[in-house]
Motif scaffolding. Sequence first.
Motif, PDB file in Angstrom:
ATOM      1  N   THR A  91       3.360  11.003  -3.191  1.00  7.10           N
ATOM      2  CA  THR A  91       2.394   9.739  -3.941  1.00  7.10           C
ATOM      3  C   THR A  91       1.335  10.450  -3.615  1.00  7.10           C
ATOM      4  N   CYS A  92       1.049  10.021  -2.489  1.00  4.02           N
ATOM      5  CA  CYS A  92      -0.791  10.392  -1.426  1.00  4.02           C
ATOM      6  C   CYS A  92      -0.781  11.652  -1.224  1.00  4.02           C
ATOM      7  N   HIS A  93       0.022  12.128  -0.899  1.00  4.04           N
ATOM      8  CA  HIS A  93      -0.408  13.924  -0.338  1.00  4.04           C
ATOM      9  C   HIS A  93      -0.471  14.876  -1.679  1.00  4.04           C
TER      10      HIS A  93
ATOM     11  N   LYS B 166      -8.516   6.522   4.725  1.00  2.68           N
ATOM     12  CA  LYS B 166      -8.606   7.253   4.396  1.00  2.68           C
ATOM     13  C   LYS B 166      -7.651   8.311   3.998  1.00  2.68           C
TER      14      LYS B 166
ATOM     15  N   PRO C 200      -3.857  13.741   3.972  1.00  4.89           N
ATOM     16  CA  PRO C 200      -4.753  15.880   4.346  1.00  4.89           C
ATOM     17  C   PRO C 200      -4.053  16.261   3.134  1.00  4.89           C
TER      18      PRO C 200
ATOM     19  N   ILE D  95      -2.544   5.001  12.585  1.00  3.05           N
ATOM     20  CA  ILE D  95      -2.546   5.623  12.000  1.00  3.05           C
ATOM     21  C   ILE D  95      -3.101   4.762  10.365  1.00  3.05           C
ATOM     22  N   ALA D  96      -3.826   5.491   9.152  1.00  2.00           N
ATOM     23  CA  ALA D  96      -4.209   4.853   8.396  1.00  2.00           C
ATOM     24  C   ALA D  96      -2.980   4.692   7.471  1.00  2.00           C
ATOM     25  N   MET D  97      -2.139   5.313   8.027  1.00  2.00           N
ATOM     26  CA  MET D  97      -0.618   6.275   7.203  1.00  2.00           C
ATOM     27  C   MET D  97      -0.193   4.688   7.392  1.00  2.00           C
ATOM     28  N   PRO D  98       0.626   3.639   6.554  1.00  2.00           N
ATOM     29  CA  PRO D  98       2.137   2.905   7.115  1.00  2.00           C
ATOM     30  C   PRO D  98       3.004   3.776   6.346  1.00  2.00           C
TER      31      PRO D  98
ATOM     32  N   CYS E  63       5.600  11.408  -0.095  1.00  2.00           N
ATOM     33  CA  CYS E  63       4.286  12.170  -0.387  1.00  2.00           C
ATOM     34  C   CYS E  63       3.862  12.271  -0.567  1.00  2.00           C
TER      35      CYS E  63
ATOM     36  N   VAL F 275      11.805  15.820  -0.537  1.00  2.00           N
ATOM     37  CA  VAL F 275      11.206  14.972  -0.042  1.00  2.00           C
ATOM     38  C   VAL F 275       9.574  14.886   0.229  1.00  2.00           C
TER      39      VAL F 275
ATOM     40  N   LEU G 279      -6.897   3.569   1.085  1.00  3.28           N
ATOM     41  CA  LEU G 279      -5.524   3.725   2.391  1.00  3.28           C
ATOM     42  C   LEU G 279      -6.528   3.803   3.579  1.00  3.28           C
TER      43      LEU G 279
ATOM     44  N   ILE H  41       9.014   6.635   5.028  1.00  4.02           N
ATOM     45  CA  ILE H  41      10.174   7.477   4.640  1.00  4.02           C
ATOM     46  C   ILE H  41      10.871   6.487   6.525  1.00  4.02           C
TER      47      ILE H  41
ATOM     48  N   ILE I 213       4.760  17.113  12.833  1.00  4.29           N
ATOM     49  CA  ILE I 213       4.951  16.012  11.891  1.00  4.29           C
ATOM     50  C   ILE I 213       6.205  15.455  11.568  1.00  4.29           C
TER      51      ILE I 213
ATOM     52  N   LEU J 162      -2.577  21.502  12.171  1.00  2.00           N
ATOM     53  CA  LEU J 162      -1.910  19.888  13.762  1.00  2.00           C
ATOM     54  C   LEU J 162      -2.107  20.574  15.066  1.00  2.00           C
TER      55      LEU J 162
END
Length: 276
Positions: A67-69, A140, A143, A203-206, A65, A60, A138, A209, A179, A152
């Motif tokens: 792609t951005c993290h 933001k 992380p 939240i900045a994350m669209p 994830c 996963v 994005l 999944i 999460i 978290l």
Amino acid sequence: MIRVKFSALAFAAMALVAASALAALAQDEAEQPKPPRQDWTFSGMFGIYDKAQLQRGFQVYKEVCSTCHALSIPFRTLADPDGPGFTEDQVKTLAATYQVTNAEPNEKGEIFKRPATPADLIPRPEAYPNDQAAAATLGKAPPDMALLAKALKYERGFPWFVFDALPGLEYQEMGADYIHAILTGYTKPDDLQWNLYYPGHKIAMPQPITNGAVDYKDGTPPTLDNYAKDIAAFLSWAAEPNLTERKRIGLRVMIFLFVFATLLYLTKKRIWEWVH
Ligand code: HEC
């Protein structure tokens, strides 16, 4: 008589304040619900990570994830037998599919790229070479996921915060629950940046999944709930790879103490046998 009235008034005022505080709390709870507790194989005194689950979680991460993290851990840790337990060969093959910048220039003084080896860190997402670039696109910076599961934390409210304040007694699976909650908390289909569990909801994350996004090879149903559990478990391992070892040592210490206490007791009985 006046005094009685006054104290009755004071009492009524206090009751009012208490009631409105409770109402505010309840309202807070309704607007910002706590992440629901999930069952984790790694919770409790004997809990350990589920290898197959961590392997799915890595899938996963890799397919969605990443792609951005970033996930700044060396490839070789993926072969950890207490963790995902990929074989050395699998890790080598996986690493070789990534390009990294060599730390030293070549003999002509040129910086060059080469295929990664198991000793290299997993590279950052290609699209975002640094946090500024990510934040510019994005809104933001996403992380780094290496320590995310431990970082978290949220207030669990009375009485749990009492335990959470005590080292060693705090609930360890908060990050994993959170999460999972975030990934399943996009409950407004017309607003993909609205999340039930994110503080303030925006939240900045669209929504990253949804059902069916990743093709599992081991027959596990490809549902959002399973993706959320698997990536949460994987990130818990990444943040705390020594958990299993620590529990193993803890258990041995307990057994040792038990045996030692028994021996002490028997010795004491033997020594004081003649005293009646
Ligand atoms: C399109 C890019 C993108 C993708 C793909 C993505 N994320 Fe994020 N993620 C972000 C951004 C941006 C933030 C910062 C959000 C914020 O704090 O508003 C973030 C934040 C988070 C957070 C922290 C939320 C918090 O409360 O601080 C978690 C957890 C998270 N992402 C998990 C994931 C997981 C798991 C995946 C893969 C299934 C994933 N993300 C995929 C962009 C992304």
